[in-house]
Design a protein around this motif. Structure first.
Motif, PDB file in Angstrom:
ATOM      1  N   ILE A  72       0.760  -0.759  -0.172  1.00 17.97           N
ATOM      2  CA  ILE A  72       0.233  -0.072   0.172  1.00 17.97           C
ATOM      3  C   ILE A  72       0.823   1.416   0.044  1.00 17.97           C
ATOM      4  O   ILE A  72       0.784   2.031  -0.659  1.00 17.97           O
ATOM      5  N   HIS A  73       1.998   1.335   0.841  1.00 23.59           N
ATOM      6  CA  HIS A  73       2.779   2.254   1.131  1.00 23.59           C
ATOM      7  C   HIS A  73       3.396   2.883  -0.604  1.00 23.59           C
ATOM      8  O   HIS A  73       4.264   3.625  -1.156  1.00 23.59           O
ATOM      9  N   SER A  74       4.089   1.829  -0.730  1.00 28.00           N
ATOM     10  CA  SER A  74       4.560   1.687  -1.953  1.00 28.00           C
ATOM     11  C   SER A  74       3.659   1.809  -3.726  1.00 28.00           C
ATOM     12  O   SER A  74       4.334   1.842  -5.110  1.00 28.00           O
ATOM     13  N   ASP A  75       2.603   1.945  -2.948  1.00 28.84           N
ATOM     14  CA  ASP A  75       1.215   2.457  -3.698  1.00 28.84           C
ATOM     15  C   ASP A  75       1.536   1.112  -5.076  1.00 28.84           C
ATOM     16  O   ASP A  75       1.249   0.887  -6.581  1.00 28.84           O
ATOM     17  N   GLY A  76       1.733  -0.494  -5.045  1.00 26.81           N
ATOM     18  CA  GLY A  76       1.802  -1.754  -5.693  1.00 26.81           C
ATOM     19  C   GLY A  76       2.788  -1.719  -6.500  1.00 26.81           C
ATOM     20  O   GLY A  76       2.934  -2.845  -7.080  1.00 26.81           O
ATOM     21  N   GLU A  77       4.384  -0.957  -6.085  1.00 30.22           N
ATOM     22  CA  GLU A  77       5.754  -1.006  -6.617  1.00 30.22           C
ATOM     23  C   GLU A  77       5.993  -2.257  -6.239  1.00 30.22           C
ATOM     24  O   GLU A  77       6.624  -3.410  -6.755  1.00 30.22           O
ATOM     25  N   ILE A  78       5.328  -2.614  -4.875  1.00 25.90           N
ATOM     26  CA  ILE A  78       6.477  -3.828  -4.497  1.00 25.90           C
ATOM     27  C   ILE A  78       5.372  -4.602  -3.735  1.00 25.90           C
ATOM     28  O   ILE A  78       4.484  -3.923  -2.934  1.00 25.90           O
ATOM     29  N   THR A  79       4.797  -5.647  -3.957  1.00 25.84           N
ATOM     30  CA  THR A  79       3.703  -6.252  -3.935  1.00 25.84           C
ATOM     31  C   THR A  79       4.361  -8.014  -3.569  1.00 25.84           C
ATOM     32  O   THR A  79       2.967  -8.510  -3.318  1.00 25.84           O
ATOM     33  N   ASP A  80       5.160  -8.268  -3.004  1.00 25.48           N
ATOM     34  CA  ASP A  80       5.956  -9.683  -2.464  1.00 25.48           C
ATOM     35  C   ASP A  80       4.892  -9.734  -1.579  1.00 25.48           C
ATOM     36  O   ASP A  80       5.387  -8.538  -0.284  1.00 25.48           O
ATOM     37  N   ASN A  81       4.343 -11.051  -0.993  1.00 23.71           N
ATOM     38  CA  ASN A  81       4.576 -11.777   0.102  1.00 23.71           C
ATOM     39  C   ASN A  81       5.339 -11.883   0.730  1.00 23.71           C
ATOM     40  O   ASN A  81       6.845 -12.612   0.004  1.00 23.71           O
ATOM     41  N   LEU A  82       6.057 -11.762   1.787  1.00 26.99           N
ATOM     42  CA  LEU A  82       7.288 -11.503   2.697  1.00 26.99           C
ATOM     43  C   LEU A  82       7.304 -12.870   3.477  1.00 26.99           C
ATOM     44  O   LEU A  82       6.142 -14.018   3.699  1.00 26.99           O
ATOM     45  N   SER A  83       8.244 -13.163   3.517  1.00 26.37           N
ATOM     46  CA  SER A  83       8.789 -14.867   4.017  1.00 26.37           C
ATOM     47  C   SER A  83       8.924 -15.342   5.371  1.00 26.37           C
ATOM     48  O   SER A  83       9.342 -14.581   6.514  1.00 26.37           O
ATOM     49  N   VAL A  84       7.938 -15.955   6.317  1.00 30.02           N
ATOM     50  CA  VAL A  84       7.190 -16.121   7.157  1.00 30.02           C
ATOM     51  C   VAL A  84       8.649 -17.379   7.942  1.00 30.02           C
ATOM     52  O   VAL A  84       8.704 -16.927   8.559  1.00 30.02           O
ATOM     53  N   GLN A  85       9.064 -17.920   7.039  1.00 26.95           N
ATOM     54  CA  GLN A  85       9.933 -18.775   7.365  1.00 26.95           C
ATOM     55  C   GLN A  85      11.331 -18.067   7.857  1.00 26.95           C
ATOM     56  O   GLN A  85      12.533 -18.511   8.697  1.00 26.95           O
ATOM     57  N   ASN A  86      11.489 -17.029   7.141  1.00 27.82           N
ATOM     58  CA  ASN A  86      12.199 -16.086   7.725  1.00 27.82           C
ATOM     59  C   ASN A  86      12.877 -15.724   9.281  1.00 27.82           C
ATOM     60  O   ASN A  86      13.792 -15.470   9.951  1.00 27.82           O
ATOM     61  N   LEU A  87      11.837 -15.749   9.227  1.00 32.20           N
ATOM     62  CA  LEU A  87      11.328 -14.669  11.072  1.00 32.20           C
ATOM     63  C   LEU A  87      11.357 -15.965  11.504  1.00 32.20           C
ATOM     64  O   LEU A  87      11.892 -15.747  12.781  1.00 32.20           O
ATOM     65  N   ILE A  88      10.745 -17.332  11.921  1.00 34.84           N
ATOM     66  CA  ILE A  88      10.559 -17.841  12.751  1.00 34.84           C
ATOM     67  C   ILE A  88      11.756 -18.345  12.289  1.00 34.84           C
ATOM     68  O   ILE A  88      12.358 -18.997  13.582  1.00 34.84           O
ATOM     69  N   SER A  89      12.742 -18.997  11.848  1.00 36.07           N
ATOM     70  CA  SER A  89      14.233 -19.392  11.639  1.00 36.07           C
ATOM     71  C   SER A  89      15.472 -18.846  11.901  1.00 36.07           C
ATOM     72  O   SER A  89      16.537 -19.070  12.646  1.00 36.07           O
ATOM     73  N   CYS A  90      15.245 -17.392  11.152  1.00 42.38           N
ATOM     74  CA  CYS A  90      16.448 -16.416  11.600  1.00 42.38           C
ATOM     75  C   CYS A  90      16.278 -15.485  13.040  1.00 42.38           C
ATOM     76  O   CYS A  90      16.743 -15.115  13.726  1.00 42.38           O
ATOM     77  N   ASP A  91      15.179 -14.904  13.346  1.00 42.19           N
ATOM     78  CA  ASP A  91      14.452 -14.199  14.366  1.00 42.19           C
ATOM     79  C   ASP A  91      14.636 -14.925  16.281  1.00 42.19           C
ATOM     80  O   ASP A  91      13.217 -15.682  16.357  1.00 42.19           O
ATOM     81  N   THR A  92      15.317 -16.181  16.004  1.00 36.25           N
ATOM     82  CA  THR A  92      16.147 -16.445  17.415  1.00 36.25           C
ATOM     83  C   THR A  92      15.872 -15.718  18.978  1.00 36.25           C
ATOM     84  O   THR A  92      16.153 -16.400  19.840  1.00 36.25           O
TER      85      THR A  92
END
Length: 456
Positions: free
Chosen positions: A263-283
């Motif tokens: 929404i903030h990028s007005d549709g220029e960036i619409t990628d879904n973000l990696s949940v696994q990145n948070l689960i595995s790396c935010d420890t």
């Protein structure tokens, strides 16, 4: 005298063997190859069987196809009858069948052999018509039961699926309906809380965070209904299947962040973000699929950032259990815009990192929350989940209180509000959850959350 007794005993044994052979030999003859003598003998046997009106097949059990051991010895009539399908279809015809075969075995459902041992045991246990020997351990929903001295001794766990609770909810006036979901059968309530939720209660720092005040416009300034999925249909991401990973802290954070970036990028960036990145790396003070805090997740998004879902898909290499789930397959440095290496998914070439600014707390005033969603997109909320929530099928969920008072916290994405707020019953909020794709659970279902002070 002793010699006569031996001869008589041998004669009786020989007679029994001869009778069995005669019956078996008649069973082995093809259709139409009986002599008159055979037919007369069969008729006499049939008469003797018909005179016996006991519960032969009811005791012995029915058998499919041909099974010569599926028989009952009528000692008082010196006859043998059968309870297999062959007795009615094969030679010498229905004369072989026990008297109660037609009532017990001859039905539209193919007869099946009884699980009861023969002769009937003097010990053991029965459940749902099936016999279990002494010492047998079975699973009854979420409880373990052992056959001990002909009685079942079972554990006393509270199960996630409770048929009595489902019936109580569906027969009551709660505004929603419950259902039995097979993937929850066999799970305890504690397992459901641990594996299907996963957000820790809000920390003191989160509760003490200063609220960002809104302009508090009057309710008349708002449309009667608002949903982010309608306002930004191409930029709002569908919820992902959490499976048995208790990490709603990561799923809800990544989803809200992805929506707001789009929404903030007005549709220029619409990628879904990696949940696994948070689960595995935010420890740091986080526990992966065993729970975590949303404020910790937002701090990680600000300092390290996460890659796209395409770069690092959920449950990469099916690492659902420790230590696999905590093995981080990407590395990043503070201030970098790309990871130090390629994506775990080699089909995706972009290893770009997405970051967010500092997280903040929206004012608890309902009109301020409504304004925030309309202007900037979905927001994240922490909710209490009682045990009856796992049985939800349709309608507006409200805790039934018949389920008990145990609860755990869960985090969700709020997408808007329905028209109910204009009906003098307060503001309610829409959230959307994705249920297990391999079950009968409703998928991508809108839930209407009622503020706690209204649900009392």
């Amino acid at each position: 005298m002793w010699l006569k007794s031996q001869i008589l005993l041998l004669y009786c044994i020989a007679s029994e063997v001869w009778m069995a052979k005669q019956l078996n030999s008649r069973r082995n003859l093809p259709w139409g190859l009986y002599s008159v003598e055979d037919r007369g003998s069969a008729g006499w046997d049939r008469l003797k069987r018909s005179l016996y009106q006991g519960k032969s097949c009811r005791i012995r059990g029915c058998c499919t196809g041909r099974n010569d051991d599926c028989s009952f010895n009528i000692a008082s009539r010196a006859a043998i009858c059968y309870c297999d399908q062959f007795c009615a279809t094969g030679p010498p015809g229905p004369v072989d069948c026990c008297a109660d075969y037609w009532d017990v075995c001859d039905n539209t459902v193919e007869p099946t052999r009884s699980d009861e041992p023969w002769p009937p045991p003097t010990s053991g246990c029965y459940k749902d018509g099936r016999y279990y020997g002494e010492g047998t351990i079975i699973k009854d929903n979420c409880n373990s039961c052992k056959c001990f001295q002909s009685n079942w001794k079972c554990s006393n766990e509270v199960c996630l699926v409770r048929p009595d609770l489902i019936q109580n909810i569906n027969s009551g006036d709660y505004g929603w309906k419950a259902d039995n979901y097979s993937q929850f059968w066999g799970m305890t309530l504690e397992e459901g809380f641990k594996k299907r939720l996963g957000t820790l209660p809000p920390s003191h720092s989160l509760l003490n965070m200063k609220e960002i005040p809104g302009s508090s416009p009057p309710e008349g300034k708002f449309p009667e209904f608002f949903a982010a999925t309608y306002a930004w249909p191409e930029w709002i991401h569908d919820p992902l299947d959490q499976r048995n990973c208790g990490a709603s802290w990561a799923f809800s954070t990544a989803s809200v962040a992805a929506d707001r970036i789009a929404i903030h990028s007005d549709g220029e960036i619409t990628d879904n973000l990696s949940v696994q990145n948070l689960i595995s790396c935010d420890t740091k003070n986080q526990h992966g699929c065993n729970g975590g805090s949303i404020d910790g997740a937002w701090r990680y998004l600000k300092t390290h950032g996460v890659v796209s879902y395409a770069c690092y898909p959920s449950f990469w290499k099916h690492h659902l259990d420790p230590p696999g789930e905590n093995h981080c397959y990407v590395s990043s440095e503070y201030g970098q815009n790309y990871t130090n290496g390629p994506c775990p998914n080699d089909l995706e070439k972009s290893n770009r990192l997405y970051r967010c600014g500092s997280h903040y707390r929206v004012s608890s005033k309902e009109t301020d929350i409504m304004e925030e969603i309309m202007d900037k997109g979905p927001v994240q909320a922490i909710m209490k989940v009682y045990e009856d929530f796992f049985l939800y099928k349709e309608g507006i969920y409200r805790h039934s209180y018949k389920a008990g008072s145990k609860w755990k916290t869960h985090s969700v994405k709020l997408l808007g509000y329905p028209a109910l707020w204009s009906m003098n019953c307060g503001v309610h909020y829409l959230t959307k959850m994705d249920r297990n794709r391999n079950s009968g659970f409703p998928m991508k279902t809108f839930f209407i959350l009622i503020p706690e002070n209204e649900s009392q």
